[in-house]
Design a protein around this motif. Structure first.
Motif, PDB file in Angstrom:
ATOM      1  N   SER A 163      -2.829  -5.028 -11.004  1.00 17.51           N
ATOM      2  CA  SER A 163      -4.274  -4.822 -10.894  1.00 17.51           C
ATOM      3  C   SER A 163      -4.595  -3.896  -9.714  1.00 17.51           C
ATOM      4  O   SER A 163      -5.500  -3.061  -9.805  1.00 17.51           O
ATOM      5  N   ARG A 164      -3.840  -4.007  -8.625  1.00 20.28           N
ATOM      6  CA  ARG A 164      -4.052  -3.106  -7.484  1.00 20.28           C
ATOM      7  C   ARG A 164      -3.678  -1.673  -7.852  1.00 20.28           C
ATOM      8  O   ARG A 164      -4.343  -0.721  -7.440  1.00 20.28           O
ATOM      9  N   ALA A 165      -2.627  -1.517  -8.658  1.00 20.21           N
ATOM     10  CA  ALA A 165      -2.226  -0.179  -9.104  1.00 20.21           C
ATOM     11  C   ALA A 165      -3.317   0.440  -9.971  1.00 20.21           C
ATOM     12  O   ALA A 165      -3.631   1.630  -9.824  1.00 20.21           O
ATOM     13  N   ASP A 166      -3.911  -0.346 -10.863  1.00 18.49           N
ATOM     14  CA  ASP A 166      -5.004   0.169 -11.693  1.00 18.49           C
ATOM     15  C   ASP A 166      -6.205   0.581 -10.844  1.00 18.49           C
ATOM     16  O   ASP A 166      -6.835   1.609 -11.093  1.00 18.49           O
ATOM     17  N   GLU A 167      -6.492  -0.225  -9.831  1.00 14.21           N
ATOM     18  CA  GLU A 167      -7.604   0.083  -8.932  1.00 14.21           C
ATOM     19  C   GLU A 167      -7.333   1.384  -8.161  1.00 14.21           C
ATOM     20  O   GLU A 167      -8.215   2.231  -8.026  1.00 14.21           O
ATOM     21  N   LEU A 168      -6.108   1.548  -7.677  1.00  9.48           N
ATOM     22  CA  LEU A 168      -5.747   2.765  -6.940  1.00  9.48           C
ATOM     23  C   LEU A 168      -5.748   3.995  -7.845  1.00  9.48           C
ATOM     24  O   LEU A 168      -6.107   5.089  -7.408  1.00  9.48           O
ATOM     25  N   LYS A 169      -5.340   3.821  -9.096  1.00 11.43           N
ATOM     26  CA  LYS A 169      -5.372   4.949 -10.038  1.00 11.43           C
ATOM     27  C   LYS A 169      -6.801   5.442 -10.229  1.00 11.43           C
ATOM     28  O   LYS A 169      -7.042   6.650 -10.291  1.00 11.43           O
TER      29      LYS A 169
ATOM     30  N   LEU B 277       0.467  -0.198  -2.435  1.00  9.02           N
ATOM     31  CA  LEU B 277       1.080  -1.145  -3.372  1.00  9.02           C
ATOM     32  C   LEU B 277       2.137  -2.009  -2.693  1.00  9.02           C
ATOM     33  O   LEU B 277       2.256  -3.200  -2.994  1.00  9.02           O
ATOM     34  N   ILE B 278       2.925  -1.430  -1.810  1.00 14.58           N
ATOM     35  CA  ILE B 278       3.950  -2.230  -1.134  1.00 14.58           C
ATOM     36  C   ILE B 278       3.291  -3.253  -0.220  1.00 14.58           C
ATOM     37  O   ILE B 278       3.777  -4.378  -0.079  1.00 14.58           O
ATOM     38  N   ARG B 279       2.165  -2.897   0.371  1.00 11.45           N
ATOM     39  CA  ARG B 279       1.452  -3.857   1.215  1.00 11.45           C
ATOM     40  C   ARG B 279       0.907  -5.009   0.387  1.00 11.45           C
ATOM     41  O   ARG B 279       0.934  -6.160   0.809  1.00 11.45           O
ATOM     42  N   GLU B 280       0.437  -4.712  -0.802  1.00  8.00           N
ATOM     43  CA  GLU B 280      -0.044  -5.772  -1.708  1.00  8.00           C
ATOM     44  C   GLU B 280       1.096  -6.717  -2.075  1.00  8.00           C
ATOM     45  O   GLU B 280       0.921  -7.937  -2.116  1.00  8.00           O
ATOM     46  N   ALA B 281       2.267  -6.164  -2.329  1.00  7.39           N
ATOM     47  CA  ALA B 281       3.428  -6.995  -2.663  1.00  7.39           C
ATOM     48  C   ALA B 281       3.857  -7.837  -1.470  1.00  7.39           C
ATOM     49  O   ALA B 281       4.268  -8.993  -1.628  1.00  7.39           O
ATOM     50  N   GLU B 282       3.757  -7.300  -0.268  1.00  6.79           N
ATOM     51  CA  GLU B 282       4.114  -8.063   0.931  1.00  6.79           C
ATOM     52  C   GLU B 282       3.167  -9.241   1.136  1.00  6.79           C
ATOM     53  O   GLU B 282       3.604 -10.351   1.444  1.00  6.79           O
ATOM     54  N   ILE B 283       1.887  -9.000   0.963  1.00 13.20           N
ATOM     55  CA  ILE B 283       0.891 -10.044   1.216  1.00 13.20           C
ATOM     56  C   ILE B 283       0.955 -11.140   0.164  1.00 13.20           C
ATOM     57  O   ILE B 283       0.890 -12.326   0.478  1.00 13.20           O
ATOM     58  N   THR B 284       1.057 -10.767  -1.112  1.00 13.23           N
ATOM     59  CA  THR B 284       1.050 -11.769  -2.181  1.00 13.23           C
ATOM     60  C   THR B 284       2.414 -12.412  -2.397  1.00 13.23           C
ATOM     61  O   THR B 284       2.493 -13.487  -2.976  1.00 13.23           O
ATOM     62  N   GLY B 285       3.474 -11.766  -1.967  1.00 19.47           N
ATOM     63  CA  GLY B 285       4.803 -12.349  -2.111  1.00 19.47           C
ATOM     64  C   GLY B 285       5.391 -12.218  -3.494  1.00 19.47           C
ATOM     65  O   GLY B 285       6.357 -12.901  -3.824  1.00 19.47           O
TER      66      GLY B 285
ATOM     67  N   ILE C 284      -4.997   9.657  -9.654  1.00 12.59           N
ATOM     68  CA  ILE C 284      -3.633  10.037 -10.046  1.00 12.59           C
ATOM     69  C   ILE C 284      -3.031   8.936 -10.895  1.00 12.59           C
ATOM     70  O   ILE C 284      -3.480   7.788 -10.858  1.00 12.59           O
ATOM     71  N   ASN C 285      -2.029   9.282 -11.691  1.00 10.09           N
ATOM     72  CA  ASN C 285      -1.380   8.316 -12.568  1.00 10.09           C
ATOM     73  C   ASN C 285       0.137   8.471 -12.453  1.00 10.09           C
ATOM     74  O   ASN C 285       0.780   9.048 -13.320  1.00 10.09           O
TER      75      ASN C 285
END
Length: 131
Positions: free
Chosen positions: A66-72, A50-58, A77-78
């Motif tokens: 949406s990435r968190a839902d995909e990872l869940k 998730l932190i990598r997604e935030a770094e890339i998208t800014g 895990i939730n």
């Protein structure tokens, strides 16, 4: 009767029974505790992805949600997610994520079971320049 009780002929069988019982209790403990380490590893992966997604998208917003839902769905895990900042993140802005989850640990179902809180933290910097 006392001479029968003082004999040591069956002592080996009792020793083997006690050792087998102790070994089975140790194996049961490992079986109950091992999933906690697996979930902690998954939680660390969840936070770093998730932190990598935030770094890339800014930004912390719809993309990270949406990435968190995909990872869940992928990890099964939730966790509870908390961000240090939300919205747009200017270039080189620090952002931190904390993911927490509660698991029960213990033997024999509810007996001796107690909850522990697993925490994973990750931090990064935005890679996007917003005009």
């Amino acid at each position: 009767m006392l001479t029968i009780l003082r004999q040591k002929r069956g002592e080996g069988y009792v020793d083997v029974a006690v050792i087998v019982l102790a070994a089975m209790l140790c194996i049961a403990l490992v079986v109950q505790v091992a999933p906690v380490f697996v979930v902690k590893n998954q939680l660390d992966t969840f936070a770093s992805e998730l932190i990598r997604e935030a770094e890339i998208t800014g930004r912390v917003g719809s993309e990270t949600s949406s990435r968190a839902d995909e990872l869940k769905n992928q990890l099964g895990i939730n966790p509870t997610i908390s961000w240090s900042k939300t919205g747009r993140l200017q270039l080189d802005t620090d952002v931190t994520i904390t993911c927490t989850m509660t698991m029960n640990i213990g033997l024999f179902g509810g007996f001796g079971s107690f909850p522990i809180e697993l925490t994973a933290k990750a931090s990064g910097k935005s890679e996007v320049y917003w005009k």
